[in-house]
Motif scaffolding. Structure first.
Motif, PDB file in Angstrom:
ATOM      1  N   GLN A  99       0.834  -1.198   0.000  1.00 43.62           N
ATOM      2  CA  GLN A  99       0.000   0.000   0.000  1.00 43.62           C
ATOM      3  C   GLN A  99       0.873   1.255   0.000  1.00 43.62           C
ATOM      4  OE1 GLN A  99      -3.243   0.163   2.837  1.00 43.62           O
ATOM      5  NE2 GLN A  99      -3.264  -2.056   3.037  1.00 43.62           N
ATOM      6  N   ASN A 100       0.356   2.320  -0.583  1.00 42.86           N
ATOM      7  CA  ASN A 100       1.103   3.579  -0.654  1.00 42.86           C
ATOM      8  C   ASN A 100       1.475   4.085   0.735  1.00 42.86           C
ATOM      9  OD1 ASN A 100       1.077   3.707  -3.454  1.00 42.86           O
ATOM     10  ND2 ASN A 100      -0.881   4.800  -3.513  1.00 42.86           N
ATOM     11  N   ARG A 101       0.596   3.880   1.699  1.00 36.70           N
ATOM     12  CA  ARG A 101       0.855   4.391   3.047  1.00 36.70           C
ATOM     13  C   ARG A 101       1.981   3.639   3.749  1.00 36.70           C
ATOM     14  NH1 ARG A 101      -3.820   1.948   6.973  1.00 36.70           N
ATOM     15  NH2 ARG A 101      -4.012  -0.089   5.991  1.00 36.70           N
ATOM     16  N   GLN A 103       4.933   2.841   2.140  1.00 31.86           N
ATOM     17  CA  GLN A 103       6.137   2.972   1.318  1.00 31.86           C
ATOM     18  C   GLN A 103       7.409   3.089   2.156  1.00 31.86           C
ATOM     19  OE1 GLN A 103       6.571   2.693  -2.051  1.00 31.86           O
ATOM     20  NE2 GLN A 103       4.436   1.992  -2.008  1.00 31.86           N
ATOM     21  N   GLN A 130      -0.885  -4.963  -7.063  1.00 35.77           N
ATOM     22  CA  GLN A 130      -1.386  -3.949  -6.138  1.00 35.77           C
ATOM     23  C   GLN A 130      -1.988  -4.644  -4.930  1.00 35.77           C
ATOM     24  OE1 GLN A 130      -4.144  -1.937  -8.707  1.00 35.77           O
ATOM     25  NE2 GLN A 130      -5.847  -3.272  -8.135  1.00 35.77           N
ATOM     26  N   ASN A 131      -2.134  -3.899  -3.847  1.00 39.78           N
ATOM     27  CA  ASN A 131      -2.634  -4.495  -2.607  1.00 39.78           C
ATOM     28  C   ASN A 131      -4.099  -4.891  -2.728  1.00 39.78           C
ATOM     29  OD1 ASN A 131      -4.009  -4.017   0.280  1.00 39.78           O
ATOM     30  ND2 ASN A 131      -1.910  -4.702   0.559  1.00 39.78           N
TER      31      ASN A 131
END
Length: 356
Positions: A99-101, A103, A130-131
């Motif tokens: 997830q982007n959060r 990184q 992707q997640n």
């Protein structure tokens, strides 16, 4: 509306079995579909000629390198009858997308892949682009493990792209459950006992007796208990096939949302409609409910041979972890031996307990 969401190629017998349960579930829980009779243990000529069962282990890591390394190494060191586990089980690792959060954990996330590919062929590692979250990742892995490849089965449904590796049995491991020495040896004993017993949905060697001393575990080692959490559980292909219609209905309610954004109230209403008690919306709780609907048992011996190490996680912290006593886990160090039969009386008592 629920039935319209089920897969078009769902086995009709499984649908009818589910319908019997859901239709009458509003009445007393122990007055349901008749319990299955204890299976015959005679080996038929057809079974004697059947090819050996295909068995696999699948580990599902995310971004915690420390946890994953412990789990991975605990699997690699397992032996069965003095031989490497790999003579009986194929090992796969399926990593969810980052997830982007998260990184800031990219280095550990990539290190997991590097660790796996240093020891396993590239074909035995898969990463989501992707997640998709834990529940849908489990769904994906189970599909990959149990569904049959198109070239091996002309009846595979082209519309649903149902294809996979065609394993008969798979042990599914989360990234924070470490196997003690002997885990797979005991699992193999349980597998040999219950592979043909359709009363049994899943097996594990993570017992609710995990805090009890060695001598107590030794004394009661051949007593069976109801499995609690799915940690380290081995699932039969027949179980996956039975669960699939209801699980696909559940998956549609998840959407592509992160766990904390999941519509828990909607899922609880769905559980109530299906005849299950409201409560946890986790995929392992849903599976336990469905297994109970089919009068099938999730079973573990009294002994414990695995350690949950997830002190820090989405639903855990050190306080909760210690309150549950996982820091006091005792792993059985003796020999389990042959798994005993499960008589029908004990099966029925355990099934009632599991339903409750």
């Amino acid at each position: 509306p629920i039935w319209s969401k089920l897969a078009p190629n769902t086995n009709a017998r499984h649908l009818m079995d589910l319908f019997k349960f859901f239709r009458f579930k509003k009445t007393q829980v122990d007055a349901q579909v008749p319990l299955p009779e204890a299976p015959s243990h005679e080996v038929t000529a057809q079974q004697q000629l059947a090819p050996p069962a295909k068995k696999a282990i699948a580990i599902l890591p995310y971004n915690n390198l420390n946890y994953f390394k412990q789990v991975f190494e605990s699997v690699l060191s397992q032996t069965i009858d003095g031989k490497p586990y790999s003579e009986i089980y194929d090992l796969y690792v399926f990593q969810d997308g980052l997830q982007n959060r998260h990184q800031n954990t990219l280095a550990d996330y990539e290190a997991i892949k590097d660790l796996v590919l240093a020891l396993l062929p590239e074909s035995q590692f898969q990463r989501q682009p992707q997640n998709i979250g834990t529940a849908l990742q489990f769904a994906y892995v189970e599909q990959q493990m149990f569904a049959r490849a198109k070239e091996a089965d002309a009846n595979v449904n082209e519309e649903t792209d149902e294809q996979g590796k065609g394993y008969d049995f798979c042990i599914l491991l989360e990234h924070d459950f470490v196997l003690a020495p002997g885990y797979l040896q005991t699992m193999e004993s349980l597998y040999q006992r219950f592979a043909k017993d359709e009363r049994i949905a899943a097996i594990s060697v993570h017992s609710s007796s995990y805090k009890l001393p060695q001598e107590v575990q030794e004394e009661h080692k051949h007593t069976y208990k109801v499995m609690t959490h799915d940690w380290g559980a081995g699932v039969f292909k027949r179980t996956w096939q039975k669960r699939l219609p209801a699980m696909q209905s559940y998956y549609k309610l998840l959407g592509n949302l992160a766990f904390e954004q999941r519509n828990h109230l909607l899922i609880q209403d769905w559980k109530n409609f299906m005849g299950f008690a409201k409560g946890s919306t986790s995929q392992d709780t849903i599976k336990a409910s469905i297994d109970s609907a089919f009068n099938t048992l999730r079973i573990t011996p009294y002994i414990n041979q695995g350690t949950y190490i997830g002190v820090e996680g989405m639903n855990w912290n050190q306080t909760i972890y210690k309150a549950a006593g996982y820091d006091q886990t005792v792993n059985f160090e003796g020999e389990y031996g042959h798994a005993p039969e499960l008589n029908q009386h004990n099966f029925e008592m355990m099934l009632t307990n599991q339903r409750n």
